[in-house]
Design an enzyme around this catalytic site. Structure first.
Site, PDB file in Angstrom:
ATOM      1  N   ARG A  30       0.838  -1.207   0.000  1.00 38.99           N
ATOM      2  CA  ARG A  30       0.000   0.000   0.000  1.00 38.99           C
ATOM      3  C   ARG A  30       0.871   1.255   0.000  1.00 38.99           C
ATOM      4  O   ARG A  30       1.873   1.321   0.711  1.00 38.99           O
ATOM      5  CB  ARG A  30      -0.944  -0.004   1.208  1.00 38.99           C
ATOM      6  CG  ARG A  30      -1.961  -1.114   1.119  1.00 38.99           C
ATOM      7  CD  ARG A  30      -3.085  -1.015   2.124  1.00 38.99           C
ATOM      8  NE  ARG A  30      -3.843  -2.264   2.089  1.00 38.99           N
ATOM      9  CZ  ARG A  30      -4.773  -2.564   1.177  1.00 38.99           C
ATOM     10  NH1 ARG A  30      -5.092  -1.682   0.242  1.00 38.99           N
ATOM     11  NH2 ARG A  30      -5.390  -3.736   1.206  1.00 38.99           N
ATOM     12  N   ASN A  88       4.554   6.292 -13.904  1.00 40.43           N
ATOM     13  CA  ASN A  88       5.176   7.576 -14.208  1.00 40.43           C
ATOM     14  C   ASN A  88       6.630   7.353 -14.625  1.00 40.43           C
ATOM     15  O   ASN A  88       7.321   6.515 -14.038  1.00 40.43           O
ATOM     16  CB  ASN A  88       5.132   8.492 -12.984  1.00 40.43           C
ATOM     17  CG  ASN A  88       3.709   8.846 -12.578  1.00 40.43           C
ATOM     18  OD1 ASN A  88       2.843   9.019 -13.431  1.00 40.43           O
ATOM     19  ND2 ASN A  88       3.453   8.935 -11.278  1.00 40.43           N
ATOM     20  N   HIS A 101       7.257   1.325 -10.785  1.00 34.52           N
ATOM     21  CA  HIS A 101       6.112   0.882  -9.996  1.00 34.52           C
ATOM     22  C   HIS A 101       4.836   1.218 -10.748  1.00 34.52           C
ATOM     23  O   HIS A 101       4.726   2.267 -11.381  1.00 34.52           O
ATOM     24  CB  HIS A 101       6.100   1.538  -8.613  1.00 34.52           C
ATOM     25  CG  HIS A 101       6.400   2.994  -8.622  1.00 34.52           C
ATOM     26  ND1 HIS A 101       7.685   3.485  -8.742  1.00 34.52           N
ATOM     27  CD2 HIS A 101       5.592   4.080  -8.550  1.00 34.52           C
ATOM     28  CE1 HIS A 101       7.645   4.806  -8.735  1.00 34.52           C
ATOM     29  NE2 HIS A 101       6.380   5.198  -8.626  1.00 34.52           N
TER      30      HIS A 101
HETATM   31  P1  5GP Z   1       5.873   8.186  -8.247  1.00 33.41           P
HETATM   32  O1  5GP Z   1       5.599   9.638  -8.119  1.00 33.41           O
HETATM   33  O2  5GP Z   1       7.367   7.886  -8.265  1.00 33.41           O
HETATM   34  O3  5GP Z   1       5.149   7.547  -9.398  1.00 33.41           O
HETATM   35  O4  5GP Z   1       5.241   7.511  -6.977  1.00 33.41           O
HETATM   36  C1  5GP Z   1       5.976   7.173  -5.831  1.00 33.41           C
HETATM   37  C2  5GP Z   1       4.988   6.726  -4.800  1.00 33.41           C
HETATM   38  O5  5GP Z   1       5.669   6.041  -3.782  1.00 33.41           O
HETATM   39  C3  5GP Z   1       4.222   7.880  -4.151  1.00 33.41           C
HETATM   40  O6  5GP Z   1       2.819   7.709  -4.346  1.00 33.41           O
HETATM   41  C4  5GP Z   1       4.627   7.789  -2.687  1.00 33.41           C
HETATM   42  O7  5GP Z   1       3.566   8.102  -1.810  1.00 33.41           O
HETATM   43  C5  5GP Z   1       5.084   6.345  -2.543  1.00 33.41           C
HETATM   44  N1  5GP Z   1       6.107   6.127  -1.540  1.00 33.41           N
HETATM   45  C6  5GP Z   1       7.280   6.817  -1.416  1.00 33.41           C
HETATM   46  N2  5GP Z   1       8.004   6.346  -0.384  1.00 33.41           N
HETATM   47  C7  5GP Z   1       7.289   5.314   0.149  1.00 33.41           C
HETATM   48  C8  5GP Z   1       7.522   4.418   1.238  1.00 33.41           C
HETATM   49  O8  5GP Z   1       8.552   4.466   1.925  1.00 33.41           O
HETATM   50  N3  5GP Z   1       6.582   3.494   1.493  1.00 33.41           N
HETATM   51  C9  5GP Z   1       5.425   3.404   0.748  1.00 33.41           C
HETATM   52  N4  5GP Z   1       4.557   2.444   1.101  1.00 33.41           N
HETATM   53  N5  5GP Z   1       5.174   4.234  -0.291  1.00 33.41           N
HETATM   54  C10 5GP Z   1       6.100   5.179  -0.587  1.00 33.41           C
END
Ligand code: 5GP
Length: 116
Positions: A30, A88, A101
């Site tokens: 999550r 992204n 991801h």
């Molecule tokens: P991006 O902007 O790179 O597509 O999304 C990164 C996502 O990773 C964000 O939605 C952010 O909330 C999530 N995220 C970042 N650090 C952590 C973490 O340590 N644990 C979890 N569960 N999510 C994370």
């Protein structure tokens, strides 16, 4: 050699996360800052920094990400109403963590695709 992110530590269970699925190819957990009632990140266990770095040898893991997304959407009870899968890439794509991801988002109407 790409630099590890916090997601590698989550895969290895070195830091806490709400892991909802893990197998030999992918891990799902999550999002720490959920943008919808269901917000799960599905990642390959192999460190691939961006979508630009995906190789042909990664196709099995990429396919597994989709079958796991389908399974988790069903488990979350959002499959019928619908959901969104987002990946992204780099700065213009809004990527913050450089370990690819897939965002699985659902549980409410998500509105138009592009915001802001
Ligand atoms: P991006 O902007 O790179 O597509 O999304 C990164 C996502 O990773 C964000 O939605 C952010 O909330 C999530 N995220 C970042 N650090 C952590 C973490 O340590 N644990 C979890 N569960 N999510 C994370």
């Amino acid at each position: 050699m790409a630099e590890e992110t916090i997601f590698s530590k989550i895969i290895r269970k070195e830091i806490p996360a709400d892991v909802v699925y893990q197998d030999d190819l992918v891990t799902a957990f999550r999002d720490i800052n959920p943008r919808a009632p269901s917000h799960i990140l599905i990642i390959p266990n192999k460190l691939i920094p961006t979508v630009n770095d995906i190789e042909v040898e990664d196709e099995a893991a990429m396919g597994r990400m989709f079958t796991v997304a389908r399974k988790l959407a069903a488990e979350e009870g959002i499959a019928e109403d619908g959901y969104r899968l987002i990946m992204n890439c780099n700065v213009h794509g809004g990527q913050e963590v450089y370990h690819i991801h897939m965002h699985l988002l659902g549980g409410r109407p998500l509105g138009p695709l592009l915001l802001g």
